[in-house]
Scaffold this motif. Structure first.
Motif, PDB file in Angstrom:
ATOM      1  N   ALA A  65       0.823  -1.214   0.000  1.00 49.53           N
ATOM      2  CA  ALA A  65       0.000   0.000   0.000  1.00 49.53           C
ATOM      3  C   ALA A  65       0.854   1.259   0.000  1.00 49.53           C
ATOM      4  CB  ALA A  65      -0.937  -0.005   1.203  1.00 49.53           C
ATOM      5  N   ASP A  66       2.043   1.209   0.620  1.00 58.47           N
ATOM      6  CA  ASP A  66       2.919   2.378   0.651  1.00 58.47           C
ATOM      7  C   ASP A  66       3.482   2.717  -0.725  1.00 58.47           C
ATOM      8  OD1 ASP A  66       2.508   2.662   3.341  1.00 58.47           O
ATOM      9  OD2 ASP A  66       4.375   1.678   3.940  1.00 58.47           O
ATOM     10  N   ARG A  67       3.473   1.745  -1.628  1.00 57.58           N
ATOM     11  CA  ARG A  67       4.003   1.977  -2.979  1.00 57.58           C
ATOM     12  C   ARG A  67       2.919   2.435  -3.952  1.00 57.58           C
ATOM     13  NH1 ARG A  67       6.962  -3.873  -3.393  1.00 57.58           N
ATOM     14  NH2 ARG A  67       8.117  -3.774  -1.416  1.00 57.58           N
ATOM     15  N   LEU A  68       1.678   2.341  -3.563  1.00 57.00           N
ATOM     16  CA  LEU A  68       0.581   2.752  -4.436  1.00 57.00           C
ATOM     17  C   LEU A  68       0.215   4.190  -4.094  1.00 57.00           C
ATOM     18  CD1 LEU A  68      -1.589  -0.493  -4.324  1.00 57.00           C
ATOM     19  CD2 LEU A  68       0.246   0.100  -5.902  1.00 57.00           C
ATOM     20  N   GLN A  69       1.058   5.118  -4.518  1.00 56.42           N
ATOM     21  CA  GLN A  69       0.922   6.514  -4.127  1.00 56.42           C
ATOM     22  C   GLN A  69       0.181   7.352  -5.156  1.00 56.42           C
ATOM     23  OE1 GLN A  69       4.863   7.915  -3.276  1.00 56.42           O
ATOM     24  NE2 GLN A  69       5.134   6.576  -1.517  1.00 56.42           N
ATOM     25  N   ALA A  70       0.071   6.851  -6.381  1.00 58.16           N
ATOM     26  CA  ALA A  70      -0.581   7.630  -7.442  1.00 58.16           C
ATOM     27  C   ALA A  70      -1.066   6.683  -8.533  1.00 58.16           C
ATOM     28  CB  ALA A  70       0.383   8.663  -8.026  1.00 58.16           C
ATOM     29  N   SER A  71      -1.991   7.180  -9.342  1.00 55.29           N
ATOM     30  CA  SER A  71      -2.510   6.437 -10.496  1.00 55.29           C
ATOM     31  C   SER A  71      -2.381   7.279 -11.751  1.00 55.29           C
ATOM     32  CB  SER A  71      -3.992   6.086 -10.301  1.00 55.29           C
ATOM     33  OG  SER A  71      -4.171   5.067  -9.348  1.00 55.29           O
ATOM     34  N   VAL A  72      -2.120   6.610 -12.867  1.00 53.33           N
ATOM     35  CA  VAL A  72      -2.176   7.245 -14.184  1.00 53.33           C
ATOM     36  C   VAL A  72      -3.447   6.787 -14.874  1.00 53.33           C
ATOM     37  CG1 VAL A  72      -1.103   7.452 -16.460  1.00 53.33           C
ATOM     38  CG2 VAL A  72       0.328   7.407 -14.412  1.00 53.33           C
ATOM     39  N   TRP A  73      -4.246   7.758 -15.317  1.00 52.56           N
ATOM     40  CA  TRP A  73      -5.521   7.483 -15.971  1.00 52.56           C
ATOM     41  C   TRP A  73      -5.481   7.970 -17.420  1.00 52.56           C
ATOM     42  CZ3 TRP A  73      -9.193   4.823 -13.298  1.00 52.56           C
ATOM     43  CH2 TRP A  73      -9.088   4.799 -11.902  1.00 52.56           C
ATOM     44  N   HIS A  74      -6.156   7.236 -18.284  1.00 54.01           N
ATOM     45  CA  HIS A  74      -6.371   7.624 -19.677  1.00 54.01           C
ATOM     46  C   HIS A  74      -7.864   7.896 -19.837  1.00 54.01           C
ATOM     47  CE1 HIS A  74      -5.514   7.567 -24.045  1.00 54.01           C
ATOM     48  NE2 HIS A  74      -6.723   7.035 -24.160  1.00 54.01           N
ATOM     49  N   ILE A  75      -8.205   9.147 -20.116  1.00 58.46           N
ATOM     50  CA  ILE A  75      -9.613   9.545 -20.242  1.00 58.46           C
ATOM     51  C   ILE A  75      -9.876   9.858 -21.712  1.00 58.46           C
ATOM     52  CG2 ILE A  75     -11.415  11.113 -19.462  1.00 58.46           C
ATOM     53  CD1 ILE A  75      -9.677  11.724 -17.008  1.00 58.46           C
TER      54      ILE A  75
ATOM     55  N   ALA B 140      -5.879  19.870  -6.255  1.00 57.00           N
ATOM     56  CA  ALA B 140      -4.763  19.535  -5.370  1.00 57.00           C
ATOM     57  C   ALA B 140      -4.259  18.116  -5.595  1.00 57.00           C
ATOM     58  CB  ALA B 140      -5.177  19.719  -3.916  1.00 57.00           C
ATOM     59  N   ALA B 141      -5.127  17.213  -6.041  1.00 56.29           N
ATOM     60  CA  ALA B 141      -4.739  15.817  -6.224  1.00 56.29           C
ATOM     61  C   ALA B 141      -4.014  15.566  -7.534  1.00 56.29           C
ATOM     62  CB  ALA B 141      -5.977  14.927  -6.157  1.00 56.29           C
ATOM     63  N   VAL B 142      -4.086  16.487  -8.487  1.00 53.56           N
ATOM     64  CA  VAL B 142      -3.537  16.262  -9.826  1.00 53.56           C
ATOM     65  C   VAL B 142      -2.042  16.592  -9.841  1.00 53.56           C
ATOM     66  CG1 VAL B 142      -3.617  16.959 -12.242  1.00 53.56           C
ATOM     67  CG2 VAL B 142      -5.738  16.665 -10.952  1.00 53.56           C
ATOM     68  N   LEU B 143      -1.232  15.578 -10.137  1.00 49.69           N
ATOM     69  CA  LEU B 143       0.213  15.747 -10.217  1.00 49.69           C
ATOM     70  C   LEU B 143       0.663  16.125 -11.624  1.00 49.69           C
ATOM     71  CD1 LEU B 143       1.157  12.597  -8.136  1.00 49.69           C
ATOM     72  CD2 LEU B 143       1.392  14.969  -7.398  1.00 49.69           C
ATOM     73  N   ALA B 144      -0.048  15.647 -12.631  1.00 50.57           N
ATOM     74  CA  ALA B 144       0.289  15.952 -14.024  1.00 50.57           C
ATOM     75  C   ALA B 144      -0.932  15.672 -14.881  1.00 50.57           C
ATOM     76  CB  ALA B 144       1.474  15.114 -14.497  1.00 50.57           C
ATOM     77  N   ALA B 145      -1.064  16.431 -15.974  1.00 45.82           N
ATOM     78  CA  ALA B 145      -2.176  16.223 -16.908  1.00 45.82           C
ATOM     79  C   ALA B 145      -1.778  16.798 -18.254  1.00 45.82           C
ATOM     80  CB  ALA B 145      -3.454  16.892 -16.400  1.00 45.82           C
ATOM     81  N   GLU B 146      -2.097  16.072 -19.317  1.00 42.76           N
ATOM     82  CA  GLU B 146      -1.796  16.549 -20.656  1.00 42.76           C
ATOM     83  C   GLU B 146      -2.792  15.959 -21.639  1.00 42.76           C
ATOM     84  OE1 GLU B 146       1.861  15.151 -22.356  1.00 42.76           O
ATOM     85  OE2 GLU B 146       1.778  13.244 -21.261  1.00 42.76           O
ATOM     86  N   ALA B 147      -3.019  16.688 -22.722  1.00 46.77           N
ATOM     87  CA  ALA B 147      -3.841  16.188 -23.813  1.00 46.77           C
ATOM     88  C   ALA B 147      -2.971  15.314 -24.702  1.00 46.77           C
ATOM     89  CB  ALA B 147      -4.419  17.355 -24.609  1.00 46.77           C
ATOM     90  N   VAL B 148      -3.475  14.136 -25.067  1.00 48.53           N
ATOM     91  CA  VAL B 148      -2.723  13.196 -25.897  1.00 48.53           C
ATOM     92  C   VAL B 148      -3.617  12.692 -27.020  1.00 48.53           C
ATOM     93  CG1 VAL B 148      -1.203  12.470 -24.017  1.00 48.53           C
ATOM     94  CG2 VAL B 148      -3.339  11.249 -24.407  1.00 48.53           C
ATOM     95  N   GLY B 149      -2.996  12.179 -28.066  1.00 47.67           N
ATOM     96  CA  GLY B 149      -3.752  11.601 -29.164  1.00 47.67           C
ATOM     97  C   GLY B 149      -4.450  12.666 -29.994  1.00 47.67           C
TER      98      GLY B 149
ATOM     99  N   ILE C 139      -7.108  12.577 -22.285  1.00 46.95           N
ATOM    100  CA  ILE C 139      -6.323  13.199 -21.224  1.00 46.95           C
ATOM    101  C   ILE C 139      -5.531  12.106 -20.523  1.00 46.95           C
ATOM    102  CG2 ILE C 139      -6.411  14.414 -19.012  1.00 46.95           C
ATOM    103  CD1 ILE C 139      -9.021  15.714 -19.989  1.00 46.95           C
ATOM    104  N   ARG C 140      -4.225  12.316 -20.399  1.00 46.31           N
ATOM    105  CA  ARG C 140      -3.392  11.441 -19.569  1.00 46.31           C
ATOM    106  C   ARG C 140      -3.212  12.157 -18.247  1.00 46.31           C
ATOM    107  NH1 ARG C 140       0.180   7.080 -20.395  1.00 46.31           N
ATOM    108  NH2 ARG C 140       1.827   6.936 -18.813  1.00 46.31           N
ATOM    109  N   LEU C 141      -3.738  11.549 -17.200  1.00 48.09           N
ATOM    110  CA  LEU C 141      -3.905  12.213 -15.913  1.00 48.09           C
ATOM    111  C   LEU C 141      -3.210  11.413 -14.823  1.00 48.09           C
ATOM    112  CD1 LEU C 141      -5.599  14.450 -14.329  1.00 48.09           C
ATOM    113  CD2 LEU C 141      -7.344  12.674 -14.103  1.00 48.09           C
ATOM    114  N   THR C 142      -2.342  12.074 -14.061  1.00 47.10           N
ATOM    115  CA  THR C 142      -1.702  11.438 -12.914  1.00 47.10           C
ATOM    116  C   THR C 142      -2.271  12.058 -11.647  1.00 47.10           C
ATOM    117  OG1 THR C 142       0.337  11.134 -14.190  1.00 47.10           O
ATOM    118  CG2 THR C 142       0.478  10.851 -11.807  1.00 47.10           C
TER     119      THR C 142
ATOM    120  N   ALA D  49       8.311  12.281 -11.356  1.00 47.38           N
ATOM    121  CA  ALA D  49       8.388  13.551 -12.070  1.00 47.38           C
ATOM    122  C   ALA D  49       7.362  13.575 -13.182  1.00 47.38           C
ATOM    123  CB  ALA D  49       9.786  13.751 -12.651  1.00 47.38           C
ATOM    124  N   PRO D  50       6.834  14.758 -13.527  1.00 53.46           N
ATOM    125  CA  PRO D  50       5.889  14.841 -14.646  1.00 53.46           C
ATOM    126  C   PRO D  50       6.509  14.279 -15.926  1.00 53.46           C
ATOM    127  CG  PRO D  50       5.930  16.902 -13.420  1.00 53.46           C
ATOM    128  CD  PRO D  50       7.055  16.065 -12.893  1.00 53.46           C
ATOM    129  N   GLY D  51       5.725  13.490 -16.665  1.00 52.81           N
ATOM    130  CA  GLY D  51       6.201  12.890 -17.903  1.00 52.81           C
ATOM    131  C   GLY D  51       6.876  11.555 -17.715  1.00 52.81           C
TER     132      GLY D  51
END
Length: 256
Positions: free
Chosen positions: A118-128, A168-177, A183-186, A227-229
């Motif tokens: 659980a300590d290693r699951l600190q963030a998720s990357v989502w594809h929207i 506050a929860a969003v670490l990185a976000a970018e438009a892709v494709g 949206i690729r969202l961390t 890091a972002p990216g």
């Protein structure tokens, strides 16, 4: 492995396994509770020697971590199994995959090393995925959203309306494709966890952006944000390597 039932005298756990699995296709609409029932049936049918709890109604010793919301596809769900005898992880994975319904798929099983998963699951990357939308429009909405420090949104819970800070929860976000754009969202895991649909509410609040068609959400990764990216640190990597230092420390404030 052959089907098994809980023994009258519960055997102590001697091994812990960590499982990465996916929720795909129609099974993405399976609730977390429904998945738990399906997985416990798979444990019985597969004959995997899982440890059981004590008491009058023993249950398999399974620990679930950070379940994706109902309706989201996920390539990176995790759980832990306690075993009553040492097993080859890949054989356990094959036995479970054979009896789970298609769409609930075992991706990998490893023996647990030191440190808490659980300590290693600190963030998720989502594809929207955003059908019928122009990528320039998505990019402009994201820039507006990321330019502010706080975006309160509401979540309806069984105890009433709760206000969350989607920004506050969003670490990185970018438009892709391009066709269709996405949206690729961390997103950082916090309590309560901010969901992708709440970030979409934040885009509406800051820029007026509303998708013209239903979105499709997929969790691609879970792990440690560096890091972002950059890809998240794979939470099972230290287990594959045979233990050693826990990389979760690298993602904590004040670490070196």
């Amino acid at each position: 492995m052959t089907p098994s039932t809980p023994p009258h005298e519960q055997l102590p756990p001697v091994q812990k396994l960590r499982v990465r699995f996916a929720k795909r296709g129609r099974l993405r609409f399976t609730s977390h509770r429904d998945f738990q029932r399906a997985f416990e049936r798979a444990l019985r049918r597969s004959g995997v020697p899982v440890a059981y709890s004590q008491g009058f109604t023993p249950h398999p010793k399974v620990s679930y971590a950070g379940a994706a919301p109902t309706g989201a596809i996920s390539e990176a769900e995790y759980l832990e199994l306690s075993m009553t005898r040492r097993c080859v992880p890949s054989e356990v994975g094959a036995a479970l995959d054979e009896v789970l319904p298609p769409g609930l798929d075992i991706v990998e099983v490893v023996e647990a090393g030191s440190g808490a998963l659980a300590d290693r699951l600190q963030a998720s990357v989502w594809h929207i995925e955003l059908p019928d939308t122009h990528v320039a429009q998505v990019g402009a909405a994201l820039r507006t959203f990321l330019s502010v420090d706080s975006v309160p949104v509401e979540r309806l819970t069984k105890n009433g309306v709760r206000v969350l800070d989607a920004r506050a929860a969003v670490l990185a976000a970018e438009a892709v494709g391009d066709e269709p754009p996405a949206i690729r969202l961390t997103v950082r895991h916090q309590s309560p966890t901010v969901r992708p649909e709440e970030v979409m509410k934040g885009l509406e609040a800051t820029s007026g952006f509303i998708p013209s068609a239903p979105i499709q959400v997929t969790r691609l990764e879970q792990g440690i944000f560096t890091a972002p990216g950059s890809a998240l640190t794979d939470p099972l990597e230290p287990d594959r390597a045979g233990g050693g230092g826990d990389p979760a420390d690298a993602g904590r404030p004040g670490s070196t």
